[in-house]
Design a protein around this motif. Structure first.
Motif, PDB file in Angstrom:
ATOM      1  N   PHE A  58       0.867  -1.177   0.000  1.00  0.00           N
ATOM      2  CA  PHE A  58       0.000   0.000   0.000  1.00  0.00           C
ATOM      3  C   PHE A  58       0.905   1.228   0.000  1.00  0.00           C
ATOM      4  N   GLN A  63      -2.128   6.609  -1.824  1.00  0.00           N
ATOM      5  CA  GLN A  63      -3.358   5.912  -1.437  1.00  0.00           C
ATOM      6  C   GLN A  63      -3.706   4.822  -2.459  1.00  0.00           C
ATOM      7  N   VAL A  64      -2.692   4.072  -2.852  1.00  0.00           N
ATOM      8  CA  VAL A  64      -2.885   3.026  -3.851  1.00  0.00           C
ATOM      9  C   VAL A  64      -2.552   1.671  -3.241  1.00  0.00           C
ATOM     10  N   HIS A 103       7.780   7.961  -1.778  1.00  0.00           N
ATOM     11  CA  HIS A 103       7.472   9.284  -2.349  1.00  0.00           C
ATOM     12  C   HIS A 103       8.722  10.016  -2.828  1.00  0.00           C
ATOM     13  N   SER A 108      11.443  12.517  -7.090  1.00  0.00           N
ATOM     14  CA  SER A 108      12.435  13.578  -6.939  1.00  0.00           C
ATOM     15  C   SER A 108      13.106  13.982  -8.247  1.00  0.00           C
ATOM     16  N   ASN A 155       2.193   2.095 -13.971  1.00  0.00           N
ATOM     17  CA  ASN A 155       0.790   1.800 -14.279  1.00  0.00           C
ATOM     18  C   ASN A 155      -0.095   1.654 -13.048  1.00  0.00           C
ATOM     19  N   VAL A 156       0.477   1.210 -11.953  1.00  0.00           N
ATOM     20  CA  VAL A 156      -0.346   0.981 -10.756  1.00  0.00           C
ATOM     21  C   VAL A 156      -0.232   2.162  -9.795  1.00  0.00           C
ATOM     22  N   TRP A 330      20.361   7.760  -3.404  1.00  0.00           N
ATOM     23  CA  TRP A 330      19.591   8.908  -3.894  1.00  0.00           C
ATOM     24  C   TRP A 330      19.746  10.077  -2.938  1.00  0.00           C
ATOM     25  N   GLY A 332      18.535  12.144  -1.056  1.00  0.00           N
ATOM     26  CA  GLY A 332      17.473  12.621  -0.177  1.00  0.00           C
ATOM     27  C   GLY A 332      17.853  12.634   1.289  1.00  0.00           C
ATOM     28  N   GLY A 333      19.063  12.234   1.610  1.00  0.00           N
ATOM     29  CA  GLY A 333      19.454  12.213   3.018  1.00  0.00           C
ATOM     30  C   GLY A 333      19.109  10.899   3.673  1.00  0.00           C
ATOM     31  N   ARG A 335      17.477   9.992   6.277  1.00  0.00           N
ATOM     32  CA  ARG A 335      16.157   9.682   6.824  1.00  0.00           C
ATOM     33  C   ARG A 335      15.109   9.453   5.736  1.00  0.00           C
ATOM     34  N   SER A 336      15.459   9.656   4.480  1.00  0.00           N
ATOM     35  CA  SER A 336      14.399   9.610   3.474  1.00  0.00           C
ATOM     36  C   SER A 336      14.344   8.308   2.688  1.00  0.00           C
TER      37      SER A 336
END
Lengths: 349, 95
Positions: A58, A63-64, A103, A108, A155-156, A330, A332-333, A335-336
């Motif tokens: 999920f 919300q998929v 996310h 990003s 696609n999903v 990647w 993002g640091g 924690r990400s």
């Protein structure tokens, strides 16, 4: 009773029109896809012993719910054999883990791909390449498993380039980015065993990652010599002030030289941690930090990594050639997005 | 050649109602939270916005939180504190 498949159905005159329909609907990565018929999708589900309505993941921010049926359809489209399905399922579970942080890397501007490392007996059994031309084309398992995960994302989950995937320059690994560790020839503990799995278990490690950076050292016959070159390249990489994790992939010649010197993966991690620090003065001179250089900046160093464990060491690549590579995570640091290793469940019963 | 039936690989978007808190008519006397995204100058930009909201729009006070990094949503501690201590929030990207 067989559980019904709930996906909408589309009828076309022949297979070539089915492939064109997939293009028209925006369901492909730009390459042709295998039309997902019900028998092919059923075979994919059967191989993983999953009911179509089983929720694999999920994705909170979208919300998929990602069901087995949708993963199976996309795996068929990617060209997977049914026996690859348990790997695709585990990889999708991995990128949905909160510590992977879907996310960030999916959307990003940093343009991360999903890099996957296969460990355990499933690698050789299903023909995953771990040797020559490691990141190159030619192996169905490597090519289609990564592609299936990307098609699921597209696609999903709705991670569409230009809309929700805003990578500035992107990454060719977004087509597929899958290797296996060469456990048969490696002198070291496999990655999945380091991470707590049994040697006889199979796993997939997913990491949000930039592309591979190849480095060359044909001169040195010592572990320090080869790793000195690697660390020099990694220091140059400090483009964003360092990534949360790095993978170091050591190919045949380098692997043998480093192992002959008696170094373990842990020794390699420590050396890389200790030798990739960069002075604040360098950051300022190269316009990565604001302000003018002070005398103190010359002797104040920033670690590339928070700890040695942030280097994942993998033995893979061709036997010949004085090349290896490192792969930045990647931007993002810590924690990400963290890499995640998931068990591949070939038999669920 | 026989017709071929294929299955749709996409999902229908899930429709769900989203309820927004009503925007205040005025910022007079309101406590303002500023959420900074860690990029260069985002704090300076938000400080300036905070000053304007106090001086020109009568906001009572401003306080700032810093996210873990630019690519993640504000973390739980920020949301919890914001609920308790401010009336409105400004989130901005300095980039």
């Amino acid at each position: 009773m067989t559980t019904a498949l709930v996906s909408k159905r589309h009828v076309v005159a022949d297979i070539s029109l089915a492939m064109e329909l997939c293009y028209e609907r925006g369901w492909t990565d730009g390459l042709p896809v295998v039309p997902p018929t019900e028998p092919a999708v059923r075979a994919m589900l059967a191989a993983a012993e999953l009911e179509p309505d089983h929720q694999i993941a999920f994705i909170t921010n979208r919300q998929v719910a990602v069901t087995a049926e949708k993963v199976a359809i996309n795996a068929v489209m990617a060209g997977c054999l049914p026996e690859y399905m348990p790997i695709v399922v585990s990889a999708v579970e991995g990128i949905a883990e909160p510590v992977w942080g879907y996310h960030g890397p999916a959307t990003s501007t940093g343009g991360a791909a999903v890099f996957m490392i296969i460990n355990g007996p499933i690698g050789p059994r299903l023909g995953f390449n771990c040797e020559d031309n490691l990141f190159g084309p030619g192996w169905r398992a490597n090519a289609t498993v990564g592609r299936a995960v990307r098609l699921v994302m597209r696609n999903v989950i709705g991670t569409l380039p230009g809309l929700l995937d805003r990578g500035t320059i992107g990454n060719p690994g977004k087509y597929t980015y899958v290797i296996a560790e060469n456990e048969a020839e490696s002198p070291w503990t496999p990655l999945h065993v380091e991470r707590g799995f049994a040697a006889g278990e199979s796993t997939v490690t997913v990491m949000s990652a930039e592309g591979p950076r190849q480095f060359y050292n044909q001169l040195s016959s010592t572990p320090e010599g080869i790793l000195k070159t690697l660390c020099d390249d990694m220091r140059h990489h400090n483009s964003t002030g360092g990534q949360p994790q790095y993978v170091v992939v050591l190919a045949g010649e380098h692997m043998r030289t480093i192992a002959a010197g008696g170094w373990s993966k842990s020794d390699i991690r420590k050396y890389v941690f200790d030798n990739t620090q960069v002075s604040i003065a360098h950051f300022k001179r190269t316009e990565r930090l604001p302000g003018s250089v002070t005398p103190q900046d010359e002797t104040t160093y920033k670690s590339l990594l928070a700890e040695p464990e942030d280097v994942l060491v993998v033995a893979a690549g061709g036997r010949a050639g004085a090349f290896s590579c490192y792969i930045p995570g990647w931007a993002g640091g810590r924690r990400s997005s963290r890499s995640v290793t998931k068990l591949i469940r070939e038999r669920r019963a | 050649m026989a017709p071929i039936e294929i299955l749709d690989p996409t999902v229908e978007p899930r429709r769900q109602p989203l309820t927004f808190v009503a925007r205040p008519d005025s910022l007079k006397g309101k406590r303002v939270g500023l959420v900074e995204n860690t990029k260069f100058n985002s704090d300076r930009l938000l400080h300036r916005i905070g000053e304007i909201l106090i001086n020109d729009y009568g906001a009572a006070e401003c306080r700032m939180w810093r996210k873990h990094n630019a690519s993640v949503p504000a973390h739980a501690e920020i949301l919890e504190e914001a609920k308790r201590t401010v009336d409105v929030v400004v989130a901005g990207i300095g980039d």
